[in-house]
Design a protein around this motif. Sequence first.
Motif, mmCIF file in Angstrom:
data_model
loop_
_atom_site.group_PDB
_atom_site.id
_atom_site.type_symbol
_atom_site.label_atom_id
_atom_site.label_comp_id
_atom_site.label_asym_id
_atom_site.label_seq_id
_atom_site.Cartn_x
_atom_site.Cartn_y
_atom_site.Cartn_z
ATOM 1 N N GLY A 55 -64.333 -16.634 0.985
ATOM 2 C CA GLY A 55 -64.183 -16.516 -0.345
ATOM 3 C C GLY A 55 -62.741 -17.008 -0.728
ATOM 4 O O GLY A 55 -61.887 -17.029 0.196
ATOM 5 N N THR A 58 -58.347 -12.728 -0.491
ATOM 6 C CA THR A 58 -58.806 -11.666 -0.142
ATOM 7 C C THR A 58 -58.992 -10.715 -1.147
ATOM 8 O O THR A 58 -58.334 -10.602 -2.129
ATOM 9 C CB THR A 58 -57.382 -10.884 0.512
ATOM 10 O OG1 THR A 58 -57.105 -11.749 1.562
ATOM 11 C CG2 THR A 58 -58.060 -9.586 1.304
ATOM 12 N N THR A 59 -60.247 -10.081 -1.327
ATOM 13 C CA THR A 59 -60.913 -9.335 -2.129
ATOM 14 C C THR A 59 -60.353 -8.130 -1.995
ATOM 15 O O THR A 59 -60.572 -7.476 -1.010
ATOM 16 C CB THR A 59 -62.499 -9.366 -2.277
ATOM 17 O OG1 THR A 59 -62.849 -10.470 -2.371
ATOM 18 C CG2 THR A 59 -62.947 -8.742 -3.469
ATOM 19 N N ALA A 82 -65.355 -2.709 -2.135
ATOM 20 C CA ALA A 82 -65.853 -3.887 -2.368
ATOM 21 C C ALA A 82 -66.215 -4.383 -0.814
ATOM 22 O O ALA A 82 -65.297 -4.803 -0.054
ATOM 23 C CB ALA A 82 -64.730 -4.856 -2.821
ATOM 24 N N SER A 84 -67.850 -7.180 0.022
ATOM 25 C CA SER A 84 -67.546 -8.462 0.261
ATOM 26 C C SER A 84 -67.355 -9.351 -1.294
ATOM 27 O O SER A 84 -66.930 -8.442 -2.168
ATOM 28 C CB SER A 84 -68.882 -9.415 0.427
ATOM 29 O OG SER A 84 -69.850 -9.234 -0.561
ATOM 30 N N ARG A 85 -67.000 -10.530 -1.493
ATOM 31 C CA ARG A 85 -66.633 -10.917 -2.757
ATOM 32 C C ARG A 85 -67.771 -10.744 -3.666
ATOM 33 O O ARG A 85 -67.552 -11.129 -4.968
ATOM 34 C CB ARG A 85 -66.112 -12.417 -2.790
ATOM 35 C CG ARG A 85 -67.073 -13.438 -2.139
ATOM 36 C CD ARG A 85 -66.558 -14.889 -1.934
ATOM 37 N NE ARG A 85 -67.388 -15.827 -1.472
ATOM 38 C CZ ARG A 85 -68.125 -15.784 -0.320
ATOM 39 N NH1 ARG A 85 -67.842 -15.095 0.687
ATOM 40 N NH2 ARG A 85 -68.935 -16.898 -0.018
ATOM 41 N N ARG A 88 -70.495 -4.529 -3.937
ATOM 42 C CA ARG A 88 -69.651 -3.179 -3.474
ATOM 43 C C ARG A 88 -70.777 -2.222 -2.851
ATOM 44 O O ARG A 88 -72.224 -2.707 -3.193
ATOM 45 C CB ARG A 88 -69.255 -2.422 -4.640
ATOM 46 C CG ARG A 88 -67.969 -3.098 -5.623
ATOM 47 C CD ARG A 88 -67.564 -2.561 -6.593
ATOM 48 N NE ARG A 88 -66.987 -1.236 -6.372
ATOM 49 C CZ ARG A 88 -65.970 -0.936 -5.799
ATOM 50 N NH1 ARG A 88 -64.908 -1.875 -5.686
ATOM 51 N NH2 ARG A 88 -65.471 0.447 -5.663
ATOM 52 N N ARG A 202 -65.915 -6.798 7.421
ATOM 53 C CA ARG A 202 -65.231 -6.213 6.202
ATOM 54 C C ARG A 202 -65.125 -4.699 6.325
ATOM 55 O O ARG A 202 -64.218 -4.180 6.057
ATOM 56 C CB ARG A 202 -66.047 -6.907 4.724
ATOM 57 C CG ARG A 202 -65.660 -6.153 3.530
ATOM 58 C CD ARG A 202 -64.118 -6.874 3.164
ATOM 59 N NE ARG A 202 -63.874 -6.332 1.857
ATOM 60 C CZ ARG A 202 -62.737 -6.876 1.320
ATOM 61 N NH1 ARG A 202 -61.944 -7.617 1.944
ATOM 62 N NH2 ARG A 202 -62.395 -6.545 0.038
#
Length: 361
Positions: A55, A58-59, A82, A84-85, A88, A202
Amino acid sequence: MIPGIAHRVLPAFHGRLKDELTFPLSWERAGTDDFAAWRAAARARAGEALLEPPGPGTTPFDPVTYDAYSARSYTGRTVEFALSRHARARGSLLVPHGAGPFPAVLLLHDHGAEFAIGREKTVRPRSRPERLARANAWVERYYDGRFIGDDLAARGYAVLAVDTLGWGDRGPLAHEDQQALAANLFQLGTSLAGLTAHEDMRAAAFLASLPEVDERRVGALGFSMGAYRAWQLSALSDGVRAAAAVCWMTGLKDMMVPGNNTLRGQSAYFMLHPGLHRHLDIPDVASLAAPKPALFHSGALDALFPAAGVAAAYAKLRTVWESQGAGDRLTTTVWPDTGHTFTRAMQHAVHAWLDTWLRAG
């Protein structure tokens, strides 16, 4: 006669396809003594097979706590962050009482065609009592009646368990819809297995980021599909320092035989990275974790993983770890009179192993 489908779902020419798989990126065929260079090249190829593009930036995890409770030796809470991008997810987080930072274990739940519960297969669902009966039945069947996450927290480990897409709060997925989900993700340019792998990485990074956790002592543990995810996570992520995998290891060719459960599709899509096995066998991918501590347990009576395939995979793993002078960091065990289950004796062995490599630093 024109050859078609043999053994129900294998093509009649499947033997020729298997013969063409020579795994040219394996360590034994690398033609170099530079292990770091080999691992970098093989890990890059594995990363491409995940079909999960990075993504933009960084989210932030942006965690939120929804509930908390106190047990005798640890505190439990539900956290959302979160993953991932795109999404949640909620996880069960257990933190021992006392002063940290603590060693930590990311628990990766199994498949088992039971989608109504996910993280509750490893952590007692105190905040979701309506799921307790189902969770109790599951741990009686596969975990010798024990919630392995609660046991680890009582032993002084911070523990995180998160639902995989399709399970628990992120489901439930119908068993027959797994292939449709996988096909639709392929259409969208990614894969179900790749998405799962990235989400596991993640989740491990989130666990390591917590102030209660010693980021230098984060491990992964799983049974069945969770075992696959545990060793895969260690292979792909430098943030995971040790991984224990119970009842998931074999060579591809030994697994792709008539009658094996993998041939049915469905659950296989959570562990299927397109084109990867043109380059690396299953134990080759797991070997990307070397020389980190790694534990593999299998049951001699496990019908999902024939004994010959397990033995060959273990031998291949042993060659890699010993080539790096790290043979003492690899534990491979076949438990007699044991099938596809995570028994109490196996759990005790895992506890001792984790204590050696994580709790003792």
